[in-house]
Design an enzyme around this catalytic site. Structure first.
Site, PDB file in Angstrom:
ATOM      1  N   ILE A  29       6.741  -4.118   5.978  1.00  0.00           N
ATOM      2  CA  ILE A  29       8.477  -4.614   6.017  1.00  0.00           C
ATOM      3  C   ILE A  29       8.510  -5.188   6.981  1.00  0.00           C
ATOM      4  O   ILE A  29       9.779  -6.367   7.007  1.00  0.00           O
ATOM      5  CB  ILE A  29       8.822  -3.973   4.826  1.00  0.00           C
ATOM      6  CG1 ILE A  29      10.341  -4.367   3.801  1.00  0.00           C
ATOM      7  CG2 ILE A  29       9.152  -2.778   5.807  1.00  0.00           C
ATOM      8  CD1 ILE A  29      10.386  -3.087   3.608  1.00  0.00           C
ATOM      9  N   ASN A  84      -2.798   5.683  13.289  1.00  0.00           N
ATOM     10  CA  ASN A  84      -2.026   6.668  13.856  1.00  0.00           C
ATOM     11  C   ASN A  84      -1.993   7.964  12.814  1.00  0.00           C
ATOM     12  O   ASN A  84      -1.878   7.779  11.817  1.00  0.00           O
ATOM     13  CB  ASN A  84      -0.411   6.408  13.878  1.00  0.00           C
ATOM     14  CG  ASN A  84      -0.190   5.026  14.745  1.00  0.00           C
ATOM     15  OD1 ASN A  84      -0.728   5.171  15.582  1.00  0.00           O
ATOM     16  ND2 ASN A  84       0.855   4.759  14.563  1.00  0.00           N
ATOM     17  N   GLN A  91       2.914   8.264  13.419  1.00  0.00           N
ATOM     18  CA  GLN A  91       2.310   8.047  12.305  1.00  0.00           C
ATOM     19  C   GLN A  91       4.052   8.747  11.393  1.00  0.00           C
ATOM     20  O   GLN A  91       4.303   9.694  11.445  1.00  0.00           O
ATOM     21  CB  GLN A  91       1.438   8.741  11.439  1.00  0.00           C
ATOM     22  CG  GLN A  91       1.412   8.494   9.923  1.00  0.00           C
ATOM     23  CD  GLN A  91      -0.133   9.691   9.477  1.00  0.00           C
ATOM     24  OE1 GLN A  91      -1.010  10.739  10.567  1.00  0.00           O
ATOM     25  NE2 GLN A  91      -0.629   9.394   7.919  1.00  0.00           N
ATOM     26  N   HIS A  97      -3.892   5.008   6.947  1.00  0.00           N
ATOM     27  CA  HIS A  97      -3.203   3.064   6.629  1.00  0.00           C
ATOM     28  C   HIS A  97      -3.671   2.699   8.433  1.00  0.00           C
ATOM     29  O   HIS A  97      -3.440   3.196   9.010  1.00  0.00           O
ATOM     30  CB  HIS A  97      -2.211   2.285   6.539  1.00  0.00           C
ATOM     31  CG  HIS A  97      -0.770   3.125   7.370  1.00  0.00           C
ATOM     32  ND1 HIS A  97      -0.052   4.289   7.079  1.00  0.00           N
ATOM     33  CD2 HIS A  97      -0.439   2.870   8.999  1.00  0.00           C
ATOM     34  CE1 HIS A  97       0.710   4.515   7.928  1.00  0.00           C
ATOM     35  NE2 HIS A  97       0.767   3.353   8.929  1.00  0.00           N
ATOM     36  N   PHE A  98      -3.854   0.948   8.367  1.00  0.00           N
ATOM     37  CA  PHE A  98      -4.831   0.687   9.921  1.00  0.00           C
ATOM     38  C   PHE A  98      -3.689  -0.168  10.123  1.00  0.00           C
ATOM     39  O   PHE A  98      -3.757  -1.395   8.908  1.00  0.00           O
ATOM     40  CB  PHE A  98      -5.797   0.099  10.093  1.00  0.00           C
ATOM     41  CG  PHE A  98      -7.455   1.128   9.851  1.00  0.00           C
ATOM     42  CD1 PHE A  98      -7.377   1.107  10.675  1.00  0.00           C
ATOM     43  CD2 PHE A  98      -7.943   1.944   9.356  1.00  0.00           C
ATOM     44  CE1 PHE A  98      -8.718   2.184  11.953  1.00  0.00           C
ATOM     45  CE2 PHE A  98      -8.057   2.575   9.002  1.00  0.00           C
ATOM     46  CZ  PHE A  98      -9.040   3.183  10.745  1.00  0.00           C
ATOM     47  N   HIS A  99      -3.265  -1.004  11.063  1.00  0.00           N
ATOM     48  CA  HIS A  99      -1.909  -1.814  11.648  1.00  0.00           C
ATOM     49  C   HIS A  99      -3.023  -2.620  12.059  1.00  0.00           C
ATOM     50  O   HIS A  99      -3.655  -2.278  12.788  1.00  0.00           O
ATOM     51  CB  HIS A  99      -1.364  -1.615  11.974  1.00  0.00           C
ATOM     52  CG  HIS A  99      -0.112  -0.449  12.318  1.00  0.00           C
ATOM     53  ND1 HIS A  99       1.238  -1.001  11.426  1.00  0.00           N
ATOM     54  CD2 HIS A  99      -0.155   0.799  11.865  1.00  0.00           C
ATOM     55  CE1 HIS A  99       1.824   0.704  11.511  1.00  0.00           C
ATOM     56  NE2 HIS A  99       1.312   1.483  11.432  1.00  0.00           N
TER      57      HIS A  99
HETATM   58  P1  5GP Z   1       3.339   4.177  11.039  1.00  0.00           P
HETATM   59  O1  5GP Z   1       4.457   4.114  11.494  1.00  0.00           O
HETATM   60  O2  5GP Z   1       2.849   5.168   9.960  1.00  0.00           O
HETATM   61  O3  5GP Z   1       1.082   4.246  11.942  1.00  0.00           O
HETATM   62  O4  5GP Z   1       3.449   2.783  10.470  1.00  0.00           O
HETATM   63  C1  5GP Z   1       3.919   2.970   8.794  1.00  0.00           C
HETATM   64  C2  5GP Z   1       4.790   1.555   8.691  1.00  0.00           C
HETATM   65  O5  5GP Z   1       4.899   1.767   7.601  1.00  0.00           O
HETATM   66  C3  5GP Z   1       5.314   0.477   9.295  1.00  0.00           C
HETATM   67  O6  5GP Z   1       5.438  -0.363  10.445  1.00  0.00           O
HETATM   68  C4  5GP Z   1       6.881   0.249   8.404  1.00  0.00           C
HETATM   69  O7  5GP Z   1       7.391  -0.947   8.861  1.00  0.00           O
HETATM   70  C5  5GP Z   1       5.798   0.461   7.975  1.00  0.00           C
HETATM   71  N1  5GP Z   1       6.721   0.237   6.016  1.00  0.00           N
HETATM   72  C6  5GP Z   1       7.362   2.044   5.641  1.00  0.00           C
HETATM   73  N2  5GP Z   1       7.963   1.455   4.452  1.00  0.00           N
HETATM   74  C7  5GP Z   1       6.874   0.515   3.949  1.00  0.00           C
HETATM   75  C8  5GP Z   1       7.910  -0.451   2.945  1.00  0.00           C
HETATM   76  O8  5GP Z   1       8.057  -0.150   1.762  1.00  0.00           O
HETATM   77  N3  5GP Z   1       6.466  -1.295   2.378  1.00  0.00           N
HETATM   78  C9  5GP Z   1       6.362  -2.065   3.593  1.00  0.00           C
HETATM   79  N4  5GP Z   1       5.564  -3.099   3.207  1.00  0.00           N
HETATM   80  N5  5GP Z   1       6.279  -1.403   4.118  1.00  0.00           N
HETATM   81  C10 5GP Z   1       6.215  -0.354   4.806  1.00  0.00           C
END
Ligand code: 5GP
Ligand code: ZN
Length: 130
Positions: A29, A84, A91, A97-99
């Site tokens: 998002i 993460n 995280q 999840h992978f980015h």
């Molecule tokens: P993390 O910091 O856990 O590795 O990454 C979580 C990711 O999820 C963040 O980059 C954030 O922008 C994304 N994210 C959080 N909520 C949502 C959502 O409701 N929809 C989408 N598509 N991405 C989300």
């Protein structure tokens, strides 16, 4: 169970990049760069360390396939693949999840920097972690 489970169960809308019976990939998002994609297993697993090998193996295959596809389609010069594990590691969503982050130039909004901390005795470190 968590926000990604809600997305997987279509309770929250998302932009689906890829889907099969085990894996969902969606656009993040908050696009760090154009094409920033999240790839996750459909089963709720908190992080990679807790993931069963079969799920992890399929997940990484999809990550690789999508990274190739996204680089080809966007014309990105490079790709960061990031996972993460745990809050301290950044995280924020506790569903594995992978980015996939396409990289276009040095001024991209994504910064990943490795700095050396105090000197370590590498033999000691090896003995510790092996
Ligand atoms: P993390 O910091 O856990 O590795 O990454 C979580 C990711 O999820 C963040 O980059 C954030 O922008 C994304 N994210 C959080 N909520 C949502 C959502 O409701 N929809 C989408 N598509 N991405 C989300
Ligand atoms: Zn979940």
């Amino acid at each position: 169970m968590c926000i990604f489970c809600d997305i997987i169960h279509h309770e929250i809308p998302s932009k689906v990049v890829y889907e099969d019976d085990q894996v969902l990939a969606i656009l993040d998002i908050a696009q760090v760069t154009k094409g920033h994609t999240l790839v996750m297993p459909k089963k709720h697993v908190e992080n990679l360390l807790e993931c069963d090998d079969e799920t992890a193996a399929h997940l990484i295959q999809v990550v690789k396939k999508l990274a190739v596809q996204i680089q080809a389609r966007t014309g990105a010069a490079a790709i960061n693949i990031l996972n993460n594990n745990g809050e301290l590691a950044g995280q924020t969503v506790k569903h594995l999840h992978f980015h996939i982050i396409p990289r276009y130039n040095e001024n991209d909004a994504f910064v990943c920097e490795f700095k050396e901390s105090e000197k370590q005795d590498l033999d000691e470190v090896l003995a510790l972690i092996q």
